[in-house]
Design a protein around this motif. Structure first.
Motif, PDB file in Angstrom:
ATOM      1  N   SER A 226      48.685 -77.139 -28.270  1.00 23.83           N
ATOM      2  CA  SER A 226      48.568 -76.176 -29.345  1.00 23.83           C
ATOM      3  C   SER A 226      49.805 -76.168 -30.231  1.00 23.83           C
ATOM      4  O   SER A 226      50.913 -76.412 -29.763  1.00 23.83           O
ATOM      5  N   CYS A 227      49.589 -75.905 -31.507  1.00 29.90           N
ATOM      6  CA  CYS A 227      50.677 -75.876 -32.483  1.00 29.90           C
ATOM      7  C   CYS A 227      50.473 -74.717 -33.437  1.00 29.90           C
ATOM      8  O   CYS A 227      49.397 -74.568 -34.032  1.00 29.90           O
ATOM      9  N   SER A 228      51.515 -73.893 -33.595  1.00 30.62           N
ATOM     10  CA  SER A 228      51.487 -72.828 -34.599  1.00 30.62           C
ATOM     11  C   SER A 228      52.481 -73.162 -35.694  1.00 30.62           C
ATOM     12  O   SER A 228      53.689 -73.272 -35.428  1.00 30.62           O
TER      13      SER A 228
ATOM     14  N   GLU B 267      45.089 -77.453 -32.839  1.00 29.55           N
ATOM     15  CA  GLU B 267      45.036 -77.960 -31.478  1.00 29.55           C
ATOM     16  C   GLU B 267      44.768 -79.453 -31.507  1.00 29.55           C
ATOM     17  O   GLU B 267      44.079 -79.956 -32.406  1.00 29.55           O
TER      18      GLU B 267
ATOM     19  N   GLN C 111      55.152 -74.919 -30.298  1.00 30.18           N
ATOM     20  CA  GLN C 111      54.174 -75.746 -29.594  1.00 30.18           C
ATOM     21  C   GLN C 111      54.075 -75.275 -28.151  1.00 30.18           C
ATOM     22  O   GLN C 111      55.094 -74.974 -27.523  1.00 30.18           O
TER      23      GLN C 111
ATOM     24  N   ARG D 197      46.708 -72.526 -37.412  1.00 33.52           N
ATOM     25  CA  ARG D 197      47.050 -73.041 -36.072  1.00 33.52           C
ATOM     26  C   ARG D 197      46.206 -74.269 -35.778  1.00 33.52           C
ATOM     27  O   ARG D 197      45.064 -74.383 -36.245  1.00 33.52           O
TER      28      ARG D 197
ATOM     29  N   GLN E 291      41.852 -77.643 -36.808  1.00 34.55           N
ATOM     30  CA  GLN E 291      42.727 -76.607 -37.364  1.00 34.55           C
ATOM     31  C   GLN E 291      41.887 -75.374 -37.614  1.00 34.55           C
ATOM     32  O   GLN E 291      40.748 -75.461 -38.090  1.00 34.55           O
TER      33      GLN E 291
END
Lengths: 109, 113
Positions: B22-24, B75, B6, B73, B68
């Motif tokens: 953001s998140c991966s 957000e 994150q 990924r 997404q």
């Protein structure tokens, strides 16, 4: 009434003790039952999950589910200071996870 | 396998501003869920995305939105920030269609002043 109830603690035990953490829930539609551990300032870490009523063991941890009573438990044997954390129960149903508020555990050396 | 990441980890914003987090997810995971964690309310579900579609939504105002991308990924955006939005925002990814086995990132700690 909340869907998931969890005693917030804090719970303080001596090293080596058996710890019992519990949650009750009201919605019988929940299908999966999880336990997470969260250290301070970190994200929750999945410890284990179960589907059916009964016990599931993983090392020092045992998860127990009683669907008839809508009651889930996590037992920690031979507790260690490194087990000091907040433990969250989590229940999955209808494509979403509902969390308990967490129980803060402190294991004293 | 790399875990959930994150960014940013910490953020300070002023009331009225907007923010994007953001998140991966873990490689191969198609489900991303977002949660808000506060001392008073605990972990509260914001929304879940699966294969670019919002599949479920929690009880938060429309100021909270997400999306997404095709690479999974995700957000999350919060517009018109309020002091009460100060929290740890966590994302979790899951592999399958039934997203019960979720793995969390370290979170983004948002402070609104």
């Amino acid at each position: 009434q909340k869907e998931v109830e969890q005693d917030p603690g804090p719970l303080s035990v001596p090293e080596g003790a058996i710890v019992s953490l519990n949650c009750t829930y009201s919605n019988s539609a929940f299908q999966y039952f999880m336990w997470y551990r969260q250290y301070s300032r970190k994200g929750p870490e999945l410890l284990m999950y179960t589907y059916s009523s009964g016990n599931k063991e993983d090392g020092r941890f045992t998860a127990q589910v009683d669907k008839s009573s809508k009651y889930i438990s996590l037992f920690i044997r031979d507790s260690q200071p490194s087990d000091s954390a907040t433990y969250l129960c989590a229940l999955w149903g209808y494509q979403k996870v509902t969390f308990g508020t967490g129980t803060k555990l402190q294991v004293i050396p | 396998k790399a875990g959930v990441t994150q960014t940013p980890r910490y953020l300070i914003k002023t009331r009225g501003q907007q923010v994007t987090l953001s998140c991966s997810p873990i490689s191969g995971h198609r489900s991303v869920s977002w949660y808000q964690q506060t001392p008073g309310q605990g972990l509260q579900f914001l929304f879940e995305y699966f294969s670019e579609t919002q599949r479920n939504k929690g009880n938060f105002p429309g100021r909270f939105s997400g999306r997404q991308f095709s690479n999974s990924r995700s957000e999350m955006n919060v517009s018109t920030l309020e002091l009460g939005d100060s929290a740890l925002y966590l994302c979790a990814s899951a592999a399958g269609t039934d997203s019960y086995e979720q793995y969390f990132g370290p979170g983004t700690r948002l402070t609104v002043t």
